[in-house]
Scaffold this active site. Structure first.
Site, PDB file in Angstrom:
ATOM      1  N   ARG A 223     -13.776   7.889  -7.626  1.00 57.29           N
ATOM      2  CA  ARG A 223     -14.131   6.606  -8.304  1.00 57.29           C
ATOM      3  C   ARG A 223     -13.019   6.237  -9.265  1.00 57.29           C
ATOM      4  NH1 ARG A 223     -18.319  10.174  -8.476  1.00 57.29           N
ATOM      5  NH2 ARG A 223     -20.325  10.149  -7.360  1.00 57.29           N
TER       6      ARG A 223
ATOM      7  N   GLU B  42       0.782  -1.226  -0.016  1.00 55.64           N
ATOM      8  CA  GLU B  42       0.068  -0.060  -0.021  1.00 55.64           C
ATOM      9  C   GLU B  42       0.805   1.228  -0.132  1.00 55.64           C
ATOM     10  OE1 GLU B  42      -3.282   0.955  -0.032  1.00 55.64           O
ATOM     11  OE2 GLU B  42      -2.306   2.907  -0.111  1.00 55.64           O
TER      12      GLU B  42
ATOM     13  N   ILE C 129     -22.491   2.423   1.454  1.00 54.20           N
ATOM     14  CA  ILE C 129     -23.682   1.927   1.278  1.00 54.20           C
ATOM     15  C   ILE C 129     -23.686   0.375   0.722  1.00 54.20           C
ATOM     16  CG2 ILE C 129     -26.011   1.785   0.009  1.00 54.20           C
ATOM     17  CD1 ILE C 129     -25.747   4.676   0.195  1.00 54.20           C
TER      18      ILE C 129
ATOM     19  N   ILE D  86     -12.855  -0.611 -10.001  1.00 54.30           N
ATOM     20  CA  ILE D  86     -14.179  -0.913  -8.916  1.00 54.30           C
ATOM     21  C   ILE D  86     -14.613   0.325  -8.633  1.00 54.30           C
ATOM     22  CG2 ILE D  86     -14.605  -2.370  -6.818  1.00 54.30           C
ATOM     23  CD1 ILE D  86     -13.400  -4.131  -8.929  1.00 54.30           C
TER      24      ILE D  86
ATOM     25  N   LYS E 271     -25.645   7.058  -9.585  1.00 55.07           N
ATOM     26  CA  LYS E 271     -26.959   6.966  -8.841  1.00 55.07           C
ATOM     27  C   LYS E 271     -27.548   8.152  -8.207  1.00 55.07           C
ATOM     28  CE  LYS E 271     -25.913   2.201  -7.217  1.00 55.07           C
ATOM     29  NZ  LYS E 271     -24.235   2.323  -7.653  1.00 55.07           N
TER      30      LYS E 271
ATOM     31  N   CYS F  45     -16.934  14.712  22.023  1.00 53.67           N
ATOM     32  CA  CYS F  45     -18.436  14.569  21.148  1.00 53.67           C
ATOM     33  C   CYS F  45     -18.734  13.205  20.961  1.00 53.67           C
ATOM     34  CB  CYS F  45     -17.914  15.035  19.599  1.00 53.67           C
ATOM     35  SG  CYS F  45     -17.326  16.629  19.806  1.00 53.67           S
TER      36      CYS F  45
ATOM     37  N   HIS G  91     -25.223  -1.923  -1.290  1.00 53.55           N
ATOM     38  CA  HIS G  91     -26.492  -1.492  -2.254  1.00 53.55           C
ATOM     39  C   HIS G  91     -27.312  -2.927  -2.183  1.00 53.55           C
ATOM     40  CE1 HIS G  91     -25.444   2.233  -3.323  1.00 53.55           C
ATOM     41  NE2 HIS G  91     -24.101   2.008  -3.480  1.00 53.55           N
TER      42      HIS G  91
ATOM     43  N   THR H  81     -10.204   5.602  -2.691  1.00 53.06           N
ATOM     44  CA  THR H  81     -11.551   5.425  -2.717  1.00 53.06           C
ATOM     45  C   THR H  81     -12.282   4.887  -1.552  1.00 53.06           C
ATOM     46  OG1 THR H  81     -11.017   4.982  -5.009  1.00 53.06           O
ATOM     47  CG2 THR H  81     -13.419   4.563  -4.420  1.00 53.06           C
TER      48      THR H  81
ATOM     49  N   CYS I 273     -16.961  18.792  17.235  1.00 53.02           N
ATOM     50  CA  CYS I 273     -15.776  19.617  17.227  1.00 53.02           C
ATOM     51  C   CYS I 273     -14.426  19.533  16.237  1.00 53.02           C
ATOM     52  CB  CYS I 273     -15.244  19.544  18.717  1.00 53.02           C
ATOM     53  SG  CYS I 273     -13.952  18.490  18.893  1.00 53.02           S
TER      54      CYS I 273
END
Lengths: 423, 496, 129
Positions: B322, B42, B58, B346, B261, B413, B60, B51, B448
């Site tokens: 993306r 990485e 979500i 992807i 979308k 918080c 989907h 990304t 904060c």
């Protein structure tokens, strides 16, 4: 589990919490407890190493730590209990305060009355939506102040300050004294949001320019900040095309306002004032929940600690009286509203006077700068009180004491206005 | 992980996975079921740096994609297997359902087409709701709407924690993740992969998985395969304070157009709501700047669904890219280089599809000659890390008795304790940076935004990592937060 | 020599008043607009020999905190403020320190003492910051 009882518990050990605890003690509360999440008392004062505190309260010009020191000594002498490194998680009706600490674990304290004194926090970049990248080097002025003044690290060497709040102005001087270059302060409003004395001695003394009606429209840099794009704004705060310019820097400090820290108050279901960001209170600083009081920056953001101390003293005294059954609840209140020219007024409600007090102290903020101005009190439709003010600025709180006899004449609504006066 | 280990690469590996995003991490974890040496490379200081960290979060339902496409197959499969994975890996996940909102009769026709497509893709529970049904479920949606498509299986997760969950489990099962280690070359001989070069050394390998996100086209060309290229497409988001989370109960989409979308309003798994994303093609694969136009566009888009959106309740905004290769994902063996397998291009629904992509990629590797022998000691679960504030008082007391740092709240918080922060740093593949801590346990994610806790988390990082405060970084190598205070005279500094 | 008019904003208190000072041949001849005696005194000094209070920090060894805030007992000539801060940066004290302790008895021969703004106890409290 054993639940210790205190007549009055203050949540927070900054200037408001300490003054409230002392006020409670003076008013006869036997057992008083301060709950403080930091390692020591004093709150934000400990990082405000500059002078200018206490002219009204102590008739002396003190530093922030110096002002805190005087209060810490008074708290010690008064025999007030202090739990440090302790965070309050919740408050419940009837005065149950749940807190947690490394040495005490989770605990519940029973309180005869509670004073909220959690102070405020700084508005952030997200809250004002500055577009651009998200590199290192963007700090709120207060976070930077803590690192510089208490930990001994610098947030950068080449600084741009967004917003002309007092902490930003104070940090402009501090960073300069620490050897950094401060390029400029940019204020989106057409007037400064800091005290005049801070403009003079923090900016003018060091030839740091203050740009009014200017906004930072982008932050640049991938790893660390490399610069900002600035533009002039129109009367709707929209950037004026063609006025953009770029400024290199490795650090951006934000001083764009303070927000009362009311998580506990809100989750207790207490009625809030959407403009101050604090609870709605009466002249005793009692909130809509019986036995729960609020004072200092958690109630409304002050610009002078002296006023915080005075207000908190009142709240602490009232809390002690409530704990002893000498102060009533929150019923029968008369509404106090902010009319034309007034952005905020505290207290927002008046309960019938208990007989001891001669006058009620009100704190105001104006919607816009005026010079000179008239502050007026309207009882229903009649002006029953007014005062001429030489100058009014949104950044400087207006304070007025008004006689009880003037306030309670049978009117149903009290409204304050600030309007221009003729020269 | 010791410092030297993290800074060196092994001389050889059975599989090298390029990219530590959700796809690379899921593939690494899938490979860790077998007796293999696996290295993930990485280039960023932490997993989920591209990304994977800035997307809608979500899971989907799977009705959008063209039936038969990789997107359709992998989305539905991913959606089905996430429940168990989230449980095993400790990934917070909430099934809240989604609504595609139609503004008029024309869009209602599109919804019916989407429903049919969903049925072909194998999505269950889809239903067309009329206006009143929608408003009963979502009282803050515009009363002007015509109706909506309800998909009960849609869920939200934290995409960063999902990636970190896969990565941690992979490391626990023997995978080596090397961060800040970009790939500089993929060496081939006679059209087959033989090694991967990095600034920290060369790794001999016969199997390379390209999961490099917006850089996957670049990695492919490095190996000599120019069969696809990537166009980064930026999406901007605004995150809102929890005080306004009542505005959306489920994921609220507009009726989709051809490009995306659309701009949605959605709860996060942590109980905030966010709006976004827009879709603008960009040149620079590192461009994560938000723009005034973009932010204005997503506010306008979101207000078509929820008109009373209070803009002043925003707590932060961010942008993500993306990786767009074409209409579909690029999945499977390279058509040009032996030993190179792509999990590329992807884009959405990549987060949902990731565990299913991992299954397909492992099969691809088997097909290209990798021998897969199950590892009996494979442990599919990560240890549970209690969130202090969510525990009953007796559990809180026990936690503090065992570790007093559970009694010290660092983030006001979100009520996050020092013990939770320390655990996130000490975990396998744990946090090394301020952003790494923030993404794992969320100090600095509240209203904060780290104003109070930032300096404290910095000090904890310095203490736990055994480095100076001035060496603590926000994220990348050049992102140190603080400098030493000068001890010389002021005149020695350049003074304005 | 012609008279000069200096607009002055007072820093004496937070009220932020101001006025004008008329100077002829280096002497103040007229003050307009100030609202208190303190303001007039400040303004008169400001046009001739401006002074500022100085606050900064010095390093502390063996204390619960690494820095001690310090303050000048009297205002310092404005053009010497940076010199004072620079000198104080080299100072290092050892805890414990009490509020009011003299940190430097006479800085730069200005005849001005710098004192501790607060107390700092010896190290021992285990708070991370």
């Amino acid at each position: 589990m054993h639940e210790p009882y205190y007549d009055v518990v203050t949540i927070g050990g900054g200037p408001a919490g300490m003054a409230a605890a002392l006020g409670a003690r003076e008013a006869g509360a036997d057992k008083v407890l301060i709950l403080e999440r930091d390692r020591e008392l004093g709150g934000i004062l400990q990082q405000c190493i500059h002078n200018g505190f206490g002219l009204r309260r102590f008739q002396a010009e003190l530093t922030g730590p110096g002002y805190a020191h005087r209060y810490i000594e008074m708290v010690e002498k008064a025999g007030i209990d202090v739990w440090l490194d302790t965070t309050v998680l919740a408050t419940a009706p009837g005065g149950a305060v749940s807190c947690v600490s490394p040495t005490g674990g989770p605990q519940t304290v029973r309180a005869g009355a509670v004073v909220y004194a959690m102070g405020c926090r700084e508005r952030t970049r997200g809250a004002i939506r500055i577009p651009g990248s998200r590199p290192a080097g963007v700090f709120t002025a207060g976070a930077a102040q803590r690192m510089v003044n208490m930990e001994g690290y610098l947030p950068g060497h080449d600084v741009v300050i967004i917003g002309s709040g007092d902490i930003g102005l104070i940090m402009a001087r501090r960073m300069t004294l620490e050897g950094a270059r401060v390029r400029a302060v940019f204020e989106i409003m057409p007037y400064s949001n800091g005290l005049t004395r801070n403009i003079v001695q923090c900016l003018n003394d060091f030839s740091i320019p203050l740009y009014l009606s200017h906004s930072v429209v982008a932050v640049h840099g991938h790893d660390r900040v490399t610069g900002v794009t600035v533009a002039q704004v129109d009367s709707h705060f929209a950037p004026v095309p063609g006025t953009e310019f770029e400024l290199p820097c490795d650090c951006v400090l934000l001083s764009v306002g303070l927000i009362p820290e009311n998580e506990l108050t809100r989750s207790a279901g207490i009625h809030m004032d959407s403009v101050t960001g604090g609870a709605v209170v009466d002249q005793f600083r009692q909130t809509s929940a019986q036995g729960f009081f609020a004072a200092g920056n958690v109630l409304h953001v002050h610009d002078l600690v002296d006023w915080v101390s005075r207000e908190a003293e009142t709240a602490g005294q009232s809390a002690a009286r409530f704990a002893h059954g000498a102060l009533g609840g929150t019923g029968g209140a008369l509404a106090v509203s902010a009319g034309a020219g007034v952005r905020t007024v505290v207290p927002q409600r008046l309960v019938p006077p208990t007989g001891d007090e001669k006058s009620v102290r009100f704190y105001f903020r104006a919607t816009q700068p005026l010079q000179p101005a008239i502050l007026a009190l309207h009882a229903d439709d009649n002006v029953v009180w007014q005062r001429r003010l030489r100058v009014v600025k949104p950044s400087e709180m207006v304070v007025a004491d008004i006689q009880v006899a003037t306030l309670f004449q049978g009117a149903e609504n009290l409204t304050f206005t600030i309007s221009p006066a003729t020269e | 992980m010791g410092g030297t280990e993290a800074w060196s690469v092994p001389p050889r590996a059975d599989v090298v996975v390029i990219g530590g995003g959700i796809v690379g991490a899921a593939i690494a974890r899938e490979l860790s079921r077998y007796q293999l040496s696996v290295v993930v490379l990485e280039k960023a200081p932490d997993v989920a740096a591209g990304t994977s960290k800035a997307n809608s979060g979500i899971l989907h339902a799977g009705f959008d994609a063209e039936p038969g496409s990789w997107k359709a197959r992998l989305n539905v499969r991913g959606s089905q297997i996430y429940a168990q994975i989230a449980e095993d890996l400790g990934i917070p996940r909430r099934v809240i359902g989604s609504l595609v909102v139609a503004q008029n009769a024309d869009e209602m026709v599109t919804l019916e087409a989407l429903r049919q497509r969903g049925i072909s893709n194998g999505v269950v529970g889809l239903a067309i709701w009329d206006r009143d049904q929608v408003l009963a479920h979502e009282p803050h949606v515009s009363p002007e709407i015509a109706g909506a498509l309800w998909a009960p299986s849609a869920a939200v997760v934290c995409p960063f924690l999902a990636t970190a969950g896969f990565a941690e489990n992979a490391v626990r099962n023997g995978v080596q993740i090397v961060t800040e280690c970009p790939v500089t070359a993929v060496e081939t001989e006679a059209g087959a992969v033989v090694a991967v070069m990095t600034p920290r050394g060369r790794i001999e390998t016969r199997h390379v998985v390209n999961a490099a996100g917006v850089f996957s086209g670049h990695v492919s060309r490095m190996a000599g395969d120019d069969s696809f290229s990537i166009t980064p497409r930026k999406g901007e988001y605004i995150l809102f304070d929890k005080a306004v989370s009542h505005l959306a109960n489920s994921v609220l989409f507009p009726t989709p157009d051809k490009i995306s979308k659309g701009i949605l309003v959605s709860p996060t798994v942590h109980g905030n709501i966010f709006i976004g994303p827009n879709a603008s093609p960009v040149e620079d694969p590192e461009d994560q700047e938000t723009t005034p136009e973009g932010l204005a566009a997503i506010v306008a888009g979101a207000q078509r669904i929820v008109p009373d959106l209070p803009v002043q309740a925003a707590i932060t905004e961010f942008a993500g890219l993306r990786a767009v290769a074409g209409k579909d994902f690029v999945i499977g063996p390279s058509p040009m280089v032996k030993g190179l397998v792509h999990a590329a291009g992807i884009q959405s629904p990549g987060l949902t599809s990731a565990p299913a992509i991992a299954e397909v990629i492992v099969e691809s590797l088997r097909d290209t000659g990798l021998v897969l022998r199950p590892r009996p000691e494979f442990n599919p679960t990560n240890p549970k890390r209690p969130k202090f504030i969510e525990q009953p008082v007796d559990v809180q007391a026990a936690l503090i008795a065992e570790n007093p740092l559970y009694g010290r709240v660092i983030c006001r918080c979100e009520t996050i304790t020092e013990a939770e922060i320390v655990a996130a740093i000490r975990a396998p593949g744990g946090a090394r940076t301020l952003d790494g801590v923030k993404r794992r346990v969320r100090p600095g994610c509240g209203r904060c935004q780290g104003g109070f806790c930032g300096p404290r988390v910095t000090a904890i990082l310095a203490r736990e990592l055994g480095i100076a405060v001035t060496e603590v970084r926000k994220d990348s190598a050049g992102s140190r937060l603080f400098f030493p205070r000068s001890q010389g005279a002021v005149g020695e500094n350049e003074h304005a | 020599m012609a008279s000069e008019i200096h607009p002055i904003l007072c820093i004496g208190c937070p009220s932020g008043c101001g006025g004008e000072v008329v100077v002829e041949d280096g002497k103040v001849t007229e003050m307009r607009g100030f609202t208190c005696d303190k303001g007039k005194a400040y303004a008169a000094e400001e046009v001739v020999a401006p002074r500022r209070m100085v606050t900064t920090t010095v390093r502390v060894r063996g204390g619960g905190l690494p820095l001690l805030p310090v303050v000048s007992e009297q205002p310092v000539p404005k053009d010497r403020v940076l010199d004072c801060v620079s000198q104080l940066r080299a100072v290092e004290l050892t805890a414990p320190i009490a509020a009011g302790d003299v940190v430097v008895p006479d800085l730069l021969g200005l005849g001005i003492r710098f004192v501790a703004s607060r107390s700092i106890g010896a190290a021992g409290e285990g708070y991370p910051l």
